[in-house]
Write a protein that holds these residues in place. Sequence first.
Motif, mmCIF file in Angstrom:
data_model
loop_
_atom_site.group_PDB
_atom_site.id
_atom_site.type_symbol
_atom_site.label_atom_id
_atom_site.label_comp_id
_atom_site.label_asym_id
_atom_site.label_seq_id
_atom_site.Cartn_x
_atom_site.Cartn_y
_atom_site.Cartn_z
ATOM 1 N N ARG A 242 0.842 -1.208 0.000
ATOM 2 C CA ARG A 242 0.000 0.000 0.000
ATOM 3 C C ARG A 242 0.873 1.252 0.000
ATOM 4 N NH1 ARG A 242 -1.936 -0.458 4.695
ATOM 5 N NH2 ARG A 242 -3.657 -1.888 4.153
ATOM 6 N N ARG A 243 1.900 1.249 0.828
ATOM 7 C CA ARG A 243 2.783 2.415 0.963
ATOM 8 C C ARG A 243 3.472 2.761 -0.354
ATOM 9 N NH1 ARG A 243 8.185 2.279 4.829
ATOM 10 N NH2 ARG A 243 8.904 4.414 4.450
ATOM 11 N N TYR A 244 3.934 1.724 -1.067
ATOM 12 C CA TYR A 244 4.745 1.987 -2.259
ATOM 13 C C TYR A 244 3.979 1.856 -3.571
ATOM 14 C CZ TYR A 244 8.709 2.094 0.877
ATOM 15 O OH TYR A 244 9.592 2.445 1.879
ATOM 16 N N THR A 245 2.690 1.568 -3.490
ATOM 17 C CA THR A 245 1.875 1.516 -4.699
ATOM 18 C C THR A 245 0.749 2.529 -4.597
ATOM 19 O OG1 THR A 245 2.367 -0.851 -4.929
ATOM 20 C CG2 THR A 245 0.579 0.015 -6.262
ATOM 21 N N ARG A 246 -0.280 2.212 -3.836
ATOM 22 C CA ARG A 246 -1.436 3.103 -3.740
ATOM 23 C C ARG A 246 -1.038 4.487 -3.210
ATOM 24 N NH1 ARG A 246 -4.606 6.156 -0.136
ATOM 25 N NH2 ARG A 246 -6.795 6.092 -0.761
ATOM 26 N N ASP A 247 -0.288 4.510 -2.107
ATOM 27 C CA ASP A 247 0.072 5.804 -1.512
ATOM 28 C C ASP A 247 1.031 6.582 -2.400
ATOM 29 O OD1 ASP A 247 -1.527 4.947 0.534
ATOM 30 O OD2 ASP A 247 0.071 4.755 2.024
ATOM 31 N N TYR A 248 1.896 5.883 -3.128
ATOM 32 C CA TYR A 248 2.769 6.573 -4.086
ATOM 33 C C TYR A 248 1.941 7.232 -5.181
ATOM 34 C CZ TYR A 248 5.881 7.216 -8.084
ATOM 35 O OH TYR A 248 6.548 7.746 -9.166
ATOM 36 N N LEU A 249 0.964 6.513 -5.726
ATOM 37 C CA LEU A 249 0.116 7.076 -6.778
ATOM 38 C C LEU A 249 -0.682 8.273 -6.269
ATOM 39 C CD1 LEU A 249 -1.149 3.727 -8.325
ATOM 40 C CD2 LEU A 249 0.445 5.334 -9.406
ATOM 41 N N VAL A 250 -1.202 8.161 -5.055
ATOM 42 C CA VAL A 250 -1.932 9.281 -4.455
ATOM 43 C C VAL A 250 -1.007 10.483 -4.282
ATOM 44 C CG1 VAL A 250 -3.093 10.066 -2.344
ATOM 45 C CG2 VAL A 250 -3.661 7.826 -3.331
ATOM 46 N N TYR A 251 0.205 10.234 -3.794
ATOM 47 C CA TYR A 251 1.193 11.305 -3.605
ATOM 48 C C TYR A 251 1.528 11.975 -4.938
ATOM 49 C CZ TYR A 251 5.724 13.508 -2.747
ATOM 50 O OH TYR A 251 6.756 14.416 -2.683
ATOM 51 N N LEU A 252 1.752 11.156 -5.953
ATOM 52 C CA LEU A 252 2.133 11.686 -7.256
ATOM 53 C C LEU A 252 1.021 12.565 -7.828
ATOM 54 C CD1 LEU A 252 4.594 11.482 -9.104
ATOM 55 C CD2 LEU A 252 3.545 9.481 -10.189
ATOM 56 N N ARG A 253 -0.212 12.102 -7.723
ATOM 57 C CA ARG A 253 -1.326 12.906 -8.226
ATOM 58 C C ARG A 253 -1.483 14.202 -7.430
ATOM 59 N NH1 ARG A 253 -5.403 11.584 -11.412
ATOM 60 N NH2 ARG A 253 -6.892 12.534 -9.963
ATOM 61 N N ALA A 254 -1.257 14.157 -6.132
ATOM 62 C CA ALA A 254 -1.369 15.372 -5.326
ATOM 63 C C ALA A 254 -0.289 16.381 -5.712
ATOM 64 C CB ALA A 254 -1.264 15.026 -3.843
ATOM 65 N N GLN A 255 0.939 15.901 -5.905
ATOM 66 C CA GLN A 255 2.033 16.791 -6.274
ATOM 67 C C GLN A 255 1.802 17.405 -7.652
ATOM 68 O OE1 GLN A 255 3.531 17.180 -3.135
ATOM 69 N NE2 GLN A 255 5.422 17.327 -4.320
ATOM 70 N N ILE A 256 1.380 16.571 -8.592
ATOM 71 C CA ILE A 256 1.127 17.078 -9.949
ATOM 72 C C ILE A 256 -0.072 18.015 -9.947
ATOM 73 C CG2 ILE A 256 0.402 16.416 -12.276
ATOM 74 C CD1 ILE A 256 3.349 15.888 -11.784
ATOM 75 N N GLY A 257 -1.104 17.699 -9.160
ATOM 76 C CA GLY A 257 -2.269 18.585 -9.073
ATOM 77 C C GLY A 257 -1.894 19.960 -8.569
ATOM 78 N N GLU A 258 -1.059 20.005 -7.548
ATOM 79 C CA GLU A 258 -0.590 21.290 -7.021
ATOM 80 C C GLU A 258 0.250 22.025 -8.061
ATOM 81 O OE1 GLU A 258 2.125 22.981 -3.297
ATOM 82 O OE2 GLU A 258 1.452 20.888 -3.313
ATOM 83 N N HIS A 259 1.075 21.276 -8.763
ATOM 84 C CA HIS A 259 1.917 21.861 -9.811
ATOM 85 C C HIS A 259 1.060 22.494 -10.905
ATOM 86 C CE1 HIS A 259 5.360 22.238 -12.514
ATOM 87 N NE2 HIS A 259 4.680 21.575 -13.446
ATOM 88 N N ILE A 260 0.006 21.804 -11.319
ATOM 89 C CA ILE A 260 -0.889 22.337 -12.360
ATOM 90 C C ILE A 260 -1.625 23.574 -11.847
ATOM 91 C CG2 ILE A 260 -2.997 21.835 -13.676
ATOM 92 C CD1 ILE A 260 -1.964 18.934 -13.925
ATOM 93 N N ASP A 261 -2.116 23.509 -10.608
ATOM 94 C CA ASP A 261 -2.839 24.650 -10.023
ATOM 95 C C ASP A 261 -1.956 25.892 -9.961
ATOM 96 O OD1 ASP A 261 -5.070 23.071 -9.703
ATOM 97 O OD2 ASP A 261 -4.734 22.682 -7.559
ATOM 98 N N ASN A 262 -0.653 25.685 -9.835
ATOM 99 C CA ASN A 262 0.275 26.814 -9.769
ATOM 100 C C ASN A 262 0.767 27.251 -11.140
ATOM 101 O OD1 ASN A 262 0.151 26.921 -6.951
ATOM 102 N ND2 ASN A 262 1.855 25.497 -6.692
#
Length: 301
Positions: A242-262
């Motif tokens: 979970r930590r290195y699959t699901r949570d990584y994907l969630v983290y990646l989408r959150a980081q990219i989402g913030e990047h796009i918003d900025n």
Amino acid sequence: MASASEDIADKYPESMLYNKPVEVIPNVWSAIGATAPPDYDNTGHNNNLSFIVTGDGVVVINGGAAYKLAKALHNEIVKITNQPVKLVINENGQGHAMLGNSYWAEQGVPILAHIDAANEFKDRGYMLLENMRRYNLEKAEGTFVTAPTETFEQRRVINMGKFRIEVLHLGPAHGPGDTQVWLPDEELVIAGDIAFHERMLPLFEDTIAKDWIETWDAGFEALDATYVIPGHGHPTNMDQVRRYTRDYLVYLRAQIGEHIDNGGDLAEAYYIDQTAFEGLDTYEELATKNAGRVYEQMEWE
């Protein structure tokens, strides 16, 4: 069990296998592949080749990357049991899951795959074979493209010997037709490429991170497995994958989402901070690619 390392060329030099099979729980075995990309040293054995000794025959999970690699696995199976191999299950349509079907077909063993994985291999099998021949050289001898003999769509239940084996397609994840083999009585899942933990997961062109998360939350998590044999890397538990699959994907989408918003663009997206995951094998090869893929997916959400 020692953690994986992509720096070790071969852990079982007397065999084509990268690793000798280990018994994960009673009667469930796995030959753990390299976490590095496929190459001559590891014979393309960079995924996990598992098998279940049911008491009334053996079920193998993954055909392997080459004819000789599948034969090497069979050589290990006959050292452990005199029960015949009665079924091979392909966990997806990639070369290291299906190219070794050529060996198993010669033994007259039925081969089962999800319909989408079978179609992917039908479309790409000869290209995958040529790619494997380039790195495996003479180790590729005997390998030919062999399609699965049986397909399923959502679920296939197999009762064999002491085991109830549920062959599942829980939904879109890493690639077309991703397949999980669930042993409910043993609380063990042979997860395939829905679950990673020792190497960074790769996002292909047709891998949708949002869908993968949804499949995890709606289907994979609900299994509540005690033991997980992932597609790559050593057997582990749900917390780790979970930590290195699901949570990584969630983290990646959150980081990219913030990047796009900025107002960030694709060129900058490649370099978002992923250092929390830099200890994973294949990080250097995949982190920036993954960020770019997720940016392209999220840009117009």
